[in-house]
Scaffold this active site. Structure first.
Site, PDB file in Angstrom:
ATOM      1  N   ASN A  68      10.826  -2.532  -4.886  1.00 59.43           N
ATOM      2  CA  ASN A  68      10.903  -1.583  -6.011  1.00 59.43           C
ATOM      3  C   ASN A  68      12.325  -1.621  -6.580  1.00 59.43           C
ATOM      4  O   ASN A  68      13.306  -1.407  -5.866  1.00 59.43           O
ATOM      5  CB  ASN A  68      10.556  -0.178  -5.493  1.00 59.43           C
ATOM      6  CG  ASN A  68      10.566   0.865  -6.593  1.00 59.43           C
ATOM      7  OD1 ASN A  68      11.439   0.868  -7.453  1.00 59.43           O
ATOM      8  ND2 ASN A  68       9.604   1.760  -6.552  1.00 59.43           N
ATOM      9  N   HIS A 102       8.486   1.777 -11.278  1.00 60.92           N
ATOM     10  CA  HIS A 102       7.827   3.059 -11.551  1.00 60.92           C
ATOM     11  C   HIS A 102       8.496   3.670 -12.780  1.00 60.92           C
ATOM     12  O   HIS A 102       9.337   4.563 -12.661  1.00 60.92           O
ATOM     13  CB  HIS A 102       7.984   3.976 -10.335  1.00 60.92           C
ATOM     14  CG  HIS A 102       7.208   5.248 -10.412  1.00 60.92           C
ATOM     15  ND1 HIS A 102       6.765   5.919  -9.294  1.00 60.92           N
ATOM     16  CD2 HIS A 102       6.802   5.985 -11.465  1.00 60.92           C
ATOM     17  CE1 HIS A 102       6.122   7.017  -9.668  1.00 60.92           C
ATOM     18  NE2 HIS A 102       6.142   7.086 -10.984  1.00 60.92           N
ATOM     19  N   GLU A 153       3.816   1.358 -11.328  1.00 56.36           N
ATOM     20  CA  GLU A 153       3.358   2.659 -10.861  1.00 56.36           C
ATOM     21  C   GLU A 153       3.584   3.729 -11.934  1.00 56.36           C
ATOM     22  O   GLU A 153       4.523   3.618 -12.738  1.00 56.36           O
ATOM     23  CB  GLU A 153       4.161   3.093  -9.627  1.00 56.36           C
ATOM     24  CG  GLU A 153       4.146   2.101  -8.496  1.00 56.36           C
ATOM     25  CD  GLU A 153       4.885   2.614  -7.276  1.00 56.36           C
ATOM     26  OE1 GLU A 153       4.487   2.224  -6.177  1.00 56.36           O
ATOM     27  OE2 GLU A 153       5.850   3.389  -7.426  1.00 56.36           O
ATOM     28  N   THR A 173      11.303  12.804  -7.327  1.00 62.42           N
ATOM     29  CA  THR A 173      10.647  11.566  -6.877  1.00 62.42           C
ATOM     30  C   THR A 173       9.207  11.915  -6.517  1.00 62.42           C
ATOM     31  O   THR A 173       8.810  13.083  -6.548  1.00 62.42           O
ATOM     32  CB  THR A 173      11.408  10.950  -5.687  1.00 62.42           C
ATOM     33  OG1 THR A 173      10.846   9.665  -5.383  1.00 62.42           O
ATOM     34  CG2 THR A 173      11.346  11.833  -4.442  1.00 62.42           C
ATOM     35  N   HIS A 203       6.934   4.843   0.275  1.00 68.05           N
ATOM     36  CA  HIS A 203       7.865   5.950   0.018  1.00 68.05           C
ATOM     37  C   HIS A 203       8.774   6.162   1.223  1.00 68.05           C
ATOM     38  O   HIS A 203       8.326   6.543   2.294  1.00 68.05           O
ATOM     39  CB  HIS A 203       7.186   7.273  -0.359  1.00 68.05           C
ATOM     40  CG  HIS A 203       8.154   8.156  -1.090  1.00 68.05           C
ATOM     41  ND1 HIS A 203       8.339   8.103  -2.455  1.00 68.05           N
ATOM     42  CD2 HIS A 203       9.069   9.047  -0.635  1.00 68.05           C
ATOM     43  CE1 HIS A 203       9.289   8.949  -2.797  1.00 68.05           C
ATOM     44  NE2 HIS A 203       9.757   9.521  -1.710  1.00 68.05           N
ATOM     45  N   GLY A 251      12.002   0.558  -2.151  1.00 65.13           N
ATOM     46  CA  GLY A 251      13.099   0.486  -3.104  1.00 65.13           C
ATOM     47  C   GLY A 251      14.366   1.150  -2.619  1.00 65.13           C
ATOM     48  O   GLY A 251      15.398   0.511  -2.445  1.00 65.13           O
TER      49      GLY A 251
HETATM   50  C1  LIG Z   1       5.198   6.195  -5.669  1.00 60.17           C
HETATM   51  C2  LIG Z   1       6.402   6.293  -4.820  1.00 60.17           C
HETATM   52  O1  LIG Z   1       6.390   6.603  -3.699  1.00 60.17           O
HETATM   53  C3  LIG Z   1       7.660   6.034  -5.277  1.00 60.17           C
HETATM   54  O2  LIG Z   1       7.114   5.606  -6.135  1.00 60.17           O
HETATM   55  C4  LIG Z   1       8.521   5.695  -6.282  1.00 60.17           C
HETATM   56  O3  LIG Z   1       8.298   4.671  -7.100  1.00 60.17           O
HETATM   57  C5  LIG Z   1       9.854   6.159  -6.256  1.00 60.17           C
HETATM   58  O4  LIG Z   1      10.186   6.610  -7.521  1.00 60.17           O
HETATM   59  P1  LIG Z   1      11.689   6.948  -7.797  1.00 60.17           P
HETATM   60  O5  LIG Z   1      12.453   5.685  -7.592  1.00 60.17           O
HETATM   61  O6  LIG Z   1      11.713   7.439  -9.205  1.00 60.17           O
HETATM   62  O7  LIG Z   1      12.082   7.997  -6.793  1.00 60.17           O
HETATM   63  N1  LIG Z   2       5.477   3.003  -3.969  1.00 62.76           N
HETATM   64  C1  LIG Z   2       6.628   3.330  -3.235  1.00 62.76           C
HETATM   65  C2  LIG Z   2       7.774   2.592  -3.746  1.00 62.76           C
HETATM   66  O1  LIG Z   2       7.645   1.840  -4.659  1.00 62.76           O
HETATM   67  C3  LIG Z   2       9.114   2.683  -3.149  1.00 62.76           C
HETATM   68  O2  LIG Z   2       9.521   3.914  -2.898  1.00 62.76           O
HETATM   69  P1  LIG Z   2      10.988   4.116  -2.226  1.00 62.76           P
HETATM   70  O3  LIG Z   2      11.193   3.057  -1.167  1.00 62.76           O
HETATM   71  O4  LIG Z   2      12.004   3.988  -3.325  1.00 62.76           O
HETATM   72  O5  LIG Z   2      10.851   5.484  -1.653  1.00 62.76           O
END
Ligand SMILES: CC(=O)[C@@H](O)[C@H](O)COP(=O)(O)O
Ligand SMILES: NCC(=O)COP(=O)(O)O
Length: 252
Positions: free
Chosen positions: A7, A43, A74, A111, A204, A226
């Site tokens: 991510n 996202h 997403e 988030t 997440h 991410g």
């Molecule tokens: C769906 C999920 O768990 C997280 O997507 C996400 O993509 C994090 O988004 P942010 O980076 O905006 O916190």
């Molecule tokens: N779908 C979860 C994601 O893309 C990554 O989330 P995070 O590692 O940034 O919490």
């Protein structure tokens, strides 16, 4: 094999703290893919705090040119429009990612922090999911590990679920004894999803500390990571961080 989808929200977040294009999200995506990541996740949020529509277009082109690479976008298809954000559906139907993960976030959320309540949102998701699938896009729904809700995910036409791992990650971080119970609830939810014919993703706050246990989730197909991976990249470098997560997912 559990696929790693990196991510890139947080790379875009740093870029957006200045004018210009530094760091460049596409360059970082290329580094992740060259290091072996199997996919890229973004996202985009209506306030464009990190990923912008232009990033989605450029990353779709990059991933589309790489054989076997999955692009996952997403977001909330019902989020109110803000500024020049075109809306998730318009952006996804234009850019044709391999997978669209629908997430029930409000515009003002810091988030993602919960999965869908399909007793409420199920009926209005049915045509949205059908439209995405008609366009050849796999649809995943962001879900809590609730078996009744997961049955409804099947009913509304989803291909996969993405289990929301925030509470599991928090329990591991606090070394809470609840960690095993939460993990077992996720395992039962994953088994239920598989029994219904749904694929299973997760994400997440997954990281190098909580993944070694979570990777044992039955039938886990993909994790999107991410925040922690970006933080680890500050210390290790992005290429090494991606390789560390790939090794972790492979049980090395
Ligand atoms: C769906 C999920 O768990 C997280 O997507 C996400 O993509 C994090 O988004 P942010 O980076 O905006 O916190
Ligand atoms: N779908 C979860 C994601 O893309 C990554 O989330 P995070 O590692 O940034 O919490």
């Amino acid at each position: 094999m559990i696929a790693l989808s990196v991510n890139l929200n947080k790379i875009a977040l740093i870029r957006n703290s200045r004018e210009g294009n530094f760091p460049d999200v596409v360059t970082h995506a290329r580094t992740c893919l060259d290091a072996g990541a199997q996919g890229i996740t973004v996202h985009p949020r209506p306030d464009q705090r990190h990923i912008r529509p232009g990033d989605v277009r450029e990353l779709a082109a990059l991933c589309g040119n790489r054989h076997g690479i999955e692009f996952n976008v997403e977001g909330n298809p019902f989020a109110a429009h803000q500024g020049d954000y075109p809306g998730l559906m318009e952006l996804v139907l234009e850019t044709q990612p391999d997978q669209c993960t629908l997430v029930p976030d409000n515009n003002d959320q810091l988030t993602s922090d919960h999965g869908f309540n399909l007793k409420l949102d199920g009926p209005r998701l049915v045509p949205v999911i059908a439209k995405l699938k008609d366009a050849g896009i796999r649809v995943s729904l962001f879900m809590d590990p609730d078996q009744e809700q997961i049955s409804l995910a099947k009913d509304v036409g989803a291909d996969r679920i993405e289990l929301y791992t925030g509470p599991y990650a928090e329990a591991v971080a606090k070394q809470s004894p609840e960690m095993e119970d939460i993990f077992n609830t996720h395992c039962a939810a994953a088994e239920h999803a598989r029994h219904l014919g749904l694929g299973v993703n997760a994400g997440h706050d997954l990281n190098l500390v909580n993944l070694p246990r979570y990777r044992a989730l039955p039938g886990l197909q993909e994790v999107s990571i991410g925040h922690a991976l970006t933080v680890d990249a500050i210390a290790m470098g992005l290429e090494n961080a991606v390789k560390a997560y790939l090794d972790c997912l492979a049980g090395k």
